[in-house]
Design a protein around this motif. Structure first.
Motif, PDB file in Angstrom:
ATOM      1  N   PRO A   1       0.817  -1.229   0.000  1.00 28.77           N
ATOM      2  CA  PRO A   1       0.000   0.000   0.000  1.00 28.77           C
ATOM      3  C   PRO A   1       0.843   1.268   0.000  1.00 28.77           C
ATOM      4  CG  PRO A   1       0.003  -0.986   2.175  1.00 28.77           C
ATOM      5  CD  PRO A   1       0.727  -1.948   1.281  1.00 28.77           C
ATOM      6  N   GLU A   2       2.137   1.135   0.235  1.00 29.89           N
ATOM      7  CA  GLU A   2       3.016   2.294   0.282  1.00 29.89           C
ATOM      8  C   GLU A   2       3.823   2.379  -1.016  1.00 29.89           C
ATOM      9  OE1 GLU A   2       5.457   1.995   3.685  1.00 29.89           O
ATOM     10  OE2 GLU A   2       3.801   2.095   5.130  1.00 29.89           O
ATOM     11  N   LEU A   3       4.026   3.594  -1.477  1.00 30.41           N
ATOM     12  CA  LEU A   3       4.847   3.831  -2.666  1.00 30.41           C
ATOM     13  C   LEU A   3       5.593   5.138  -2.493  1.00 30.41           C
ATOM     14  CD1 LEU A   3       2.971   6.091  -4.373  1.00 30.41           C
ATOM     15  CD2 LEU A   3       1.682   4.020  -4.879  1.00 30.41           C
ATOM     16  N   SER A   4       6.721   5.229  -3.161  1.00 29.52           N
ATOM     17  CA  SER A   4       7.579   6.407  -3.050  1.00 29.52           C
ATOM     18  C   SER A   4       7.683   7.086  -4.411  1.00 29.52           C
ATOM     19  CB  SER A   4       8.985   6.018  -2.560  1.00 29.52           C
ATOM     20  OG  SER A   4       8.905   5.385  -1.297  1.00 29.52           O
ATOM     21  N   TRP A   5       7.741   8.387  -4.384  1.00 29.26           N
ATOM     22  CA  TRP A   5       7.859   9.185  -5.605  1.00 29.26           C
ATOM     23  C   TRP A   5       9.296   9.126  -6.110  1.00 29.26           C
ATOM     24  CZ3 TRP A   5       4.648  11.682  -8.849  1.00 29.26           C
ATOM     25  CH2 TRP A   5       5.192  12.627  -9.725  1.00 29.26           C
ATOM     26  N   THR A   6       9.469   8.743  -7.368  1.00 33.75           N
ATOM     27  CA  THR A   6      10.805   8.639  -7.962  1.00 33.75           C
ATOM     28  C   THR A   6      11.024   9.629  -9.088  1.00 33.75           C
ATOM     29  OG1 THR A   6      10.064   6.933  -9.514  1.00 33.75           O
ATOM     30  CG2 THR A   6      10.952   6.200  -7.386  1.00 33.75           C
ATOM     31  N   GLY A   7      10.031  10.406  -9.444  1.00 39.04           N
ATOM     32  CA  GLY A   7      10.185  11.360 -10.537  1.00 39.04           C
ATOM     33  C   GLY A   7      10.347  10.654 -11.878  1.00 39.04           C
ATOM     34  N   ALA A   8      11.299  11.126 -12.657  1.00 40.71           N
ATOM     35  CA  ALA A   8      11.543  10.562 -13.983  1.00 40.71           C
ATOM     36  C   ALA A   8      12.572   9.440 -13.947  1.00 40.71           C
ATOM     37  CB  ALA A   8      11.999  11.658 -14.943  1.00 40.71           C
ATOM     38  N   GLY A   9      12.826   8.887 -12.783  1.00 40.87           N
ATOM     39  CA  GLY A   9      13.841   7.846 -12.664  1.00 40.87           C
ATOM     40  C   GLY A   9      13.504   6.598 -13.462  1.00 40.87           C
ATOM     41  N   ASN A  10      12.229   6.202 -13.475  1.00 42.11           N
ATOM     42  CA  ASN A  10      11.846   5.016 -14.241  1.00 42.11           C
ATOM     43  C   ASN A  10      12.064   5.210 -15.738  1.00 42.11           C
ATOM     44  OD1 ASN A  10      11.015   3.524 -11.967  1.00 42.11           O
ATOM     45  ND2 ASN A  10       8.991   4.477 -12.001  1.00 42.11           N
ATOM     46  N   TYR A  11      11.746   6.398 -16.231  1.00 46.94           N
ATOM     47  CA  TYR A  11      11.940   6.665 -17.661  1.00 46.94           C
ATOM     48  C   TYR A  11      13.424   6.699 -18.022  1.00 46.94           C
ATOM     49  CZ  TYR A  11       7.001   7.881 -17.654  1.00 46.94           C
ATOM     50  OH  TYR A  11       5.630   7.836 -17.528  1.00 46.94           O
ATOM     51  N   ALA A  12      14.232   7.269 -17.143  1.00 42.25           N
ATOM     52  CA  ALA A  12      15.673   7.276 -17.388  1.00 42.25           C
ATOM     53  C   ALA A  12      16.231   5.860 -17.389  1.00 42.25           C
ATOM     54  CB  ALA A  12      16.374   8.129 -16.323  1.00 42.25           C
ATOM     55  N   GLU A  13      15.717   4.999 -16.529  1.00 44.64           N
ATOM     56  CA  GLU A  13      16.178   3.613 -16.474  1.00 44.64           C
ATOM     57  C   GLU A  13      15.819   2.857 -17.750  1.00 44.64           C
ATOM     58  OE1 GLU A  13      15.911  -0.243 -13.434  1.00 44.64           O
ATOM     59  OE2 GLU A  13      14.852   1.636 -12.996  1.00 44.64           O
ATOM     60  N   ILE A  14      14.665   3.138 -18.309  1.00 40.50           N
ATOM     61  CA  ILE A  14      14.258   2.443 -19.540  1.00 40.50           C
ATOM     62  C   ILE A  14      15.208   2.751 -20.682  1.00 40.50           C
ATOM     63  CG2 ILE A  14      12.456   2.368 -21.321  1.00 40.50           C
ATOM     64  CD1 ILE A  14      10.416   2.705 -19.087  1.00 40.50           C
ATOM     65  N   PHE A  15      15.634   3.999 -20.802  1.00 44.66           N
ATOM     66  CA  PHE A  15      16.465   4.404 -21.942  1.00 44.66           C
ATOM     67  C   PHE A  15      17.958   4.272 -21.678  1.00 44.66           C
ATOM     68  CE2 PHE A  15      12.469   6.660 -22.752  1.00 44.66           C
ATOM     69  CZ  PHE A  15      12.250   6.308 -24.084  1.00 44.66           C
ATOM     70  N   THR A  16      18.346   3.946 -20.466  1.00 45.63           N
ATOM     71  CA  THR A  16      19.776   3.815 -20.166  1.00 45.63           C
ATOM     72  C   THR A  16      20.199   2.370 -19.932  1.00 45.63           C
ATOM     73  OG1 THR A  16      19.293   4.310 -17.828  1.00 45.63           O
ATOM     74  CG2 THR A  16      19.986   6.143 -19.249  1.00 45.63           C
ATOM     75  N   ARG A  17      19.284   1.520 -19.449  1.00 49.26           N
ATOM     76  CA  ARG A  17      19.626   0.113 -19.243  1.00 49.26           C
ATOM     77  C   ARG A  17      19.594  -0.628 -20.573  1.00 49.26           C
ATOM     78  NH1 ARG A  17      16.254  -2.588 -14.450  1.00 49.26           N
ATOM     79  NH2 ARG A  17      16.958  -4.377 -15.670  1.00 49.26           N
ATOM     80  N   GLU A  18      20.708  -1.259 -20.892  1.00 48.32           N
ATOM     81  CA  GLU A  18      20.823  -1.918 -22.202  1.00 48.32           C
ATOM     82  C   GLU A  18      19.830  -3.065 -22.338  1.00 48.32           C
ATOM     83  OE1 GLU A  18      24.227  -4.148 -24.950  1.00 48.32           O
ATOM     84  OE2 GLU A  18      24.742  -3.250 -23.015  1.00 48.32           O
ATOM     85  N   ASP A  19      19.597  -3.821 -21.276  1.00 41.80           N
ATOM     86  CA  ASP A  19      18.685  -4.957 -21.367  1.00 41.80           C
ATOM     87  C   ASP A  19      17.241  -4.519 -21.578  1.00 41.80           C
ATOM     88  OD1 ASP A  19      18.766  -3.795 -18.848  1.00 41.80           O
ATOM     89  OD2 ASP A  19      18.078  -5.617 -17.842  1.00 41.80           O
ATOM     90  N   LEU A  20      16.892  -3.318 -21.094  1.00 40.36           N
ATOM     91  CA  LEU A  20      15.544  -2.811 -21.317  1.00 40.36           C
ATOM     92  C   LEU A  20      15.398  -2.150 -22.684  1.00 40.36           C
ATOM     93  CD1 LEU A  20      14.734  -1.206 -17.827  1.00 40.36           C
ATOM     94  CD2 LEU A  20      14.128  -3.482 -18.666  1.00 40.36           C
TER      95      LEU A  20
END
Length: 315
Positions: free
Chosen positions: A71-90
């Motif tokens: 039920p708890e979640l933390s705000w990460t901003g644009a971190g998920n989008y940056a991870e998609i375009f920077t991680r080679e496997d993704l």
């Protein structure tokens, strides 16, 4: 005569004019404006509940690290989008979509070819129409299992190639290149019928008098296709291109059943499903889904800008 004319004119002038209808009351105007919205209330409520509200939630989750359970979640901003375009496997899944984009081009060309040929008076054309459209009617899960045995070592394809003296010792789903090529070929075989029916319906809607006039002028089949069929089916061709591109970017059913994303065949949707339900990274999966949605919208917008809809009048 002048006196008679003046008398008739006087009678017309003296005749009572029809009373003008009274303007509608405020209540009637209000009812007239509200009535259409009452009919739209139910579909709009369903559209907002099951489409726009989930999309809004998905966008909100894409900026968090929610695992889908807590039920708890933390705000990460644009971190998920940056991870998609920077991680080679993704980011690698974008290259896998290239196989399906190339296959969709082959699929459109083949469907247009068969639709054009079978739109003319050809023997057994109704039989061939059924043969081409039949794969689209088959359940995708069944198609995946059928072709899984078709491409396996010593399977149907190896047996057929062995009859012609070819070396059947090849793992068709064992390396990324042949596996993605095989899966894209299965997608072409399955969805060829849909594009074929769309093209055939558009071609048959062209007036037959145009073909008769073209034949009287000495036009051959290629000239008829170039000057009559191609302009006449332009809106349907545009729609087919949009559907093919979006389908290539969101390929899921066949690769998931046949390989599960192994051997470098993981597509964008398979990756999103694994992130959400296997690795419990719902926030990252939501960001991936938003990226896919934006890519499809961007491609559609660019395609509509490059090839705008124009009314085609061949008559």
């Amino acid at each position: 005569m002048p006196g008679t004319a003046q008398k008739a004119l006087a009678e017309v002038s003296a005749a009572p004019t029809a009373p003008r209808p009274a303007p509608p009351s405020r209540r009637a105007r209000l009812r007239r404006g509200v009535t259409p919205w009452l009919f739209l209330l139910a579909p709009l409520a369903l559209l907002v509940t099951f489409t726009y509200a989930p999309i809004a939630n998905m966008v909100a989750y894409s900026f968090t690290d929610w695992d889908g359970v807590s039920p708890e979640l933390s705000w990460t901003g644009a971190g998920n989008y940056a991870e998609i375009f920077t991680r080679e496997d993704l980011f690698q899944v974008f290259f896998v979509c290239g196989y399906y984009l190339a296959a969709s081009a082959v699929q459109i060309v083949a469907a247009l070819y068969f639709a054009t040929i079978l739109s003319f008076d050809v023997r057994f054309r109704n039989f061939f129409k059924g043969v081409l459209f039949f794969p689209y009617l088959v359940n995708g899960v069944a198609i995946g299992f059928v072709f899984l045995y078709f491409f396996q070592d010593g399977g149907t394809l190896d047996s057929v190639l062995g009859l012609f003296g070819a070396d059947p010792d090849h793992a068709w789903l064992g390396d990324p290149t042949s596996a993605n090529t095989s899966l894209a070929g299965v997608s072409v075989w399955r969805y060829l019928g849909l594009n074929f029916v769309l093209f055939l319906g558009a071609i048959q809607s062209i007036p037959g008098e145009l073909y008769e006039a073209a034949e009287l002028d000495g036009a051959n089949r290629w000239q008829q296709f170039r000057h009559i069929i191609a302009p006449g089916i332009k809106p349907v061709l545009t729609l087919t291109v949009i559907l093919s591109i979006s389908g290539s970017l969101s390929a899921f059913e066949i690769p998931y059943i046949m390989t599960g994303g192994a051997t470098g065949t993981e597509t964008f949707v398979i990756q999103t499903v694994k992130l959400a339900f296997q690795f419990n990274k719902t926030g990252l999966a939501s960001a991936a889904a938003v990226v896919l949605l934006l890519i499809i919208l961007l491609v559609t917008w660019v395609q509509r800008r490059l090839v705008p809809d124009e009314r085609v009048d061949l008559v």
